[in-house]
Design a protein around this motif. Structure first.
Motif, PDB file in Angstrom:
ATOM      1  N   ILE A   1       5.472  -3.222   8.169  1.00 24.78           N
ATOM      2  CA  ILE A   1       6.880  -3.613   8.229  1.00 24.78           C
ATOM      3  C   ILE A   1       7.636  -2.507   8.934  1.00 24.78           C
ATOM      4  N   VAL A   2       8.261  -2.836  10.073  1.00 25.52           N
ATOM      5  CA  VAL A   2       8.953  -1.839  10.892  1.00 25.52           C
ATOM      6  C   VAL A   2      10.449  -2.142  10.925  1.00 25.52           C
ATOM      7  N   ALA A   3      11.242  -1.129  11.253  1.00 23.14           N
ATOM      8  CA  ALA A   3      12.700  -1.279  11.335  1.00 23.14           C
ATOM      9  C   ALA A   3      13.073  -2.050  12.597  1.00 23.14           C
ATOM     10  N   PRO A   4      13.872  -3.113  12.469  1.00 23.49           N
ATOM     11  CA  PRO A   4      14.254  -3.889  13.654  1.00 23.49           C
ATOM     12  C   PRO A   4      15.371  -3.226  14.462  1.00 23.49           C
ATOM     13  N   PHE A   5      16.060  -2.219  13.894  1.00 22.15           N
ATOM     14  CA  PHE A   5      17.128  -1.506  14.591  1.00 22.15           C
ATOM     15  C   PHE A   5      17.353  -0.177  13.884  1.00 22.15           C
ATOM     16  N   GLU A  55       0.815  -1.211   0.000  1.00 19.12           N
ATOM     17  CA  GLU A  55       0.000   0.000   0.000  1.00 19.12           C
ATOM     18  C   GLU A  55       0.854   1.269   0.000  1.00 19.12           C
ATOM     19  N   SER A  56       1.944   1.306   0.778  1.00 20.34           N
ATOM     20  CA  SER A  56       2.760   2.528   0.869  1.00 20.34           C
ATOM     21  C   SER A  56       4.145   2.202   1.401  1.00 20.34           C
ATOM     22  N   LEU A  57       5.089   3.112   1.086  1.00 17.45           N
ATOM     23  CA  LEU A  57       6.434   3.093   1.660  1.00 17.45           C
ATOM     24  C   LEU A  57       6.600   4.348   2.501  1.00 17.45           C
ATOM     25  N   SER A  58       7.252   4.207   3.669  1.00 12.53           N
ATOM     26  CA  SER A  58       7.326   5.335   4.606  1.00 12.53           C
ATOM     27  C   SER A  58       8.756   5.660   5.009  1.00 12.53           C
ATOM     28  N   VAL A  88       7.761   2.675  11.050  1.00 16.54           N
ATOM     29  CA  VAL A  88       7.106   1.946   9.959  1.00 16.54           C
ATOM     30  C   VAL A  88       7.812   2.266   8.645  1.00 16.54           C
ATOM     31  N   LEU A  89       8.212   1.219   7.927  1.00 22.13           N
ATOM     32  CA  LEU A  89       8.880   1.390   6.642  1.00 22.13           C
ATOM     33  C   LEU A  89       7.947   1.122   5.471  1.00 22.13           C
ATOM     34  N   ALA A  90       7.013   0.188   5.642  1.00 23.83           N
ATOM     35  CA  ALA A  90       6.088  -0.151   4.553  1.00 23.83           C
ATOM     36  C   ALA A  90       4.779  -0.646   5.153  1.00 23.83           C
ATOM     37  N   GLN A  91       3.714  -0.513   4.364  1.00 22.30           N
ATOM     38  CA  GLN A  91       2.381  -0.933   4.816  1.00 22.30           C
ATOM     39  C   GLN A  91       1.733  -1.758   3.709  1.00 22.30           C
TER      40      GLN A  91
END
Length: 398
Positions: free
Chosen positions: A206-210, A107-110, A122-125
């Motif tokens: 999708i979130v950043a793990p670090f 849906e989107s990139l953030s 959040v990096l992507a949805q």
């Protein structure tokens, strides 16, 4: 009378009468060979006079030689760290290729490619509507099972009272007791399904793990994402980083000996970077020597708070191995060499230099250890040696 051809008479120099009647003959003409000879003699005399004056000037200059401008440095005495100069390559502390754990349409990139992202952002949805519907369905099942459980509990209590009064049989009571156990198990199963649906919905974000640097997107909004197979973006952790380098196997014992005395500080210099060298700590020695190259891999850890080090970058590594205690050293530019050996020019208090042969030792950090031939505190010439000879007068540049 027969006459023959007239015989010309030889010419005589005409007489020139003077007032007193004396005769003077004209001088004979000088030949061109004599002229050349005279000119050559005159030229030789002129050159001899010229060089005679020049020699006189040189003798005067030799008596008063000009002072040679030089730069000097003091021979210092102290501890010197011997180090290996190597080429290393920067490695990210960790690198991950982020993938979605559920399927769906992106849906989107953030995130901004190449920018720093923080842990948890959040990096992507992925389109969450289908997953949201599955979660709602699981919640409905849980609500229904909770109601059935309450009914089964009520039936079980009622039949327990009736059994105590003898109004129902033990078989009827056991049936309601079993219904209560089934209702509890069903509710537990549906609650697990609800948690799974909630987790699936969370995976759509999708979130950043670090904390790290995001690369270029590998897919764009609108693309169909397959669970655990479609790469979305590569994330590099750059705080801290490692620098990997190889050392010869014969240098490994010196490194291990230095490591036994404590942590080994490692410095790196970045080509084209005018900042100070970066300091790190050796934290990894490989478990085997490469039989092909005869080297072993070492890695050093750097905090990299200013992000001056970039994964994949080549750097100059300085790895200390041995400490020489209380030795005399001079700048490397002071040491000269000739067919007779290595020497330095030592500037004396009288302003004259002495060409002194020395025995050099190892070199480290721009300084050469002098094992023999020089004392601490003596002034050695570091610039201007090409114009010096033993005994030359010198003046230190201001």
């Amino acid at each position: 009378m027969v006459t023959g051809p007239a015989v010309p008479r030889p010419r005589k120099n005409p007489a020139i009468a003077t007032a007193r009647g004396a005769k003077i003959e004209k001088p004979p003409r000088m030949s061109w060979k004599k002229i050349v000879l005279v000119v050559a003699v005159l030229l030789a005399i002129a050159l001899a006079m010229h060089f005679g004056r020049g020699a006189g000037d040189n003798s005067k200059a030799a008596k008063t030689p000009a002072e040679v401008p030089v730069e000097v440095a003091s021979a210092s005495q102290g501890d010197v760290e011997l180090s290996l100069k190597l080429v290393g390559r920067v490695e990210a502390w960790s690198t991950v290729s982020l993938r979605a754990r559920v399927s769906g349409q992106l849906e989107s990139l953030s995130f901004t490619p190449g920018a720093l992202v923080r842990k948890g952002s959040v990096l992507a949805q992925i389109d969450p509507r289908l997953l949201q519907a599955q979660l709602d369905q699981a919640r409905g099942s849980v609500a229904r099972d909770q109601a059935l459980l309450q009914k089964a509990q009520a039936d079980q209590r009622r039949y327990a009272d009736m059994l105590a009064k003898g109004f129902v049989s033990k078989a009827d009571y056991d049936l309601y007791q079993a219904n209560l156990a089934v209702a509890r198990a069903t509710l537990q199963s549906d609650r697990a399904a609800q948690e799974l649906a909630q987790t699936q919905l969370d995976y759509a974000r999708i979130v950043a793990p670090f904390d790290g640097i995001a690369g270029a997107p590998l897919v764009w909004p609108g693309a169909q994402i397959s669970a655990d197979s479609t790469d979305i973006v590569v994330l590099n952790q750059v705080e801290p980083v490692r620098v990997a380098f190889n050392i010869p196997e014969d240098s490994l014992p010196a490194v291990r000996a230095a490591l036994a005395n404590g942590a080994i500080a490692v410095q790196v210099t970045i080509s084209g970077d005018k900042g100070a060298p970066l300091a790190g700590t050796l934290d990894f020695i490989d478990n085997a020597v490469d039989a092909t190259t005869g080297t072993i891999v070492l890695k050093a850890r750097f905090d990299n708070a200013g992000h001056r080090l970039t994964p994949g970058q080549f750097v100059q590594v300085s790895l200390p191995t041995t400490r020489l205690a209380n030795v005399v050293s001079v700048p490397v530019h002071a040491l000269q060499s000739s067919s007779s050996g290595n020497f330095v020019f030592v500037l004396g208090a009288d302003g004259k230099v002495q060409q002194r042969y020395v025995t050099p030792g190892p070199t480290s950090a721009g300084r050469t250890v002098i094992d023999k031939g020089l004392k601490a505190g003596e002034q050695v010439v570091t610039e201007g040696q090409m114009l010096l000879v033993d005994g030359s007068a010198a003046v230190v540049k201001g």
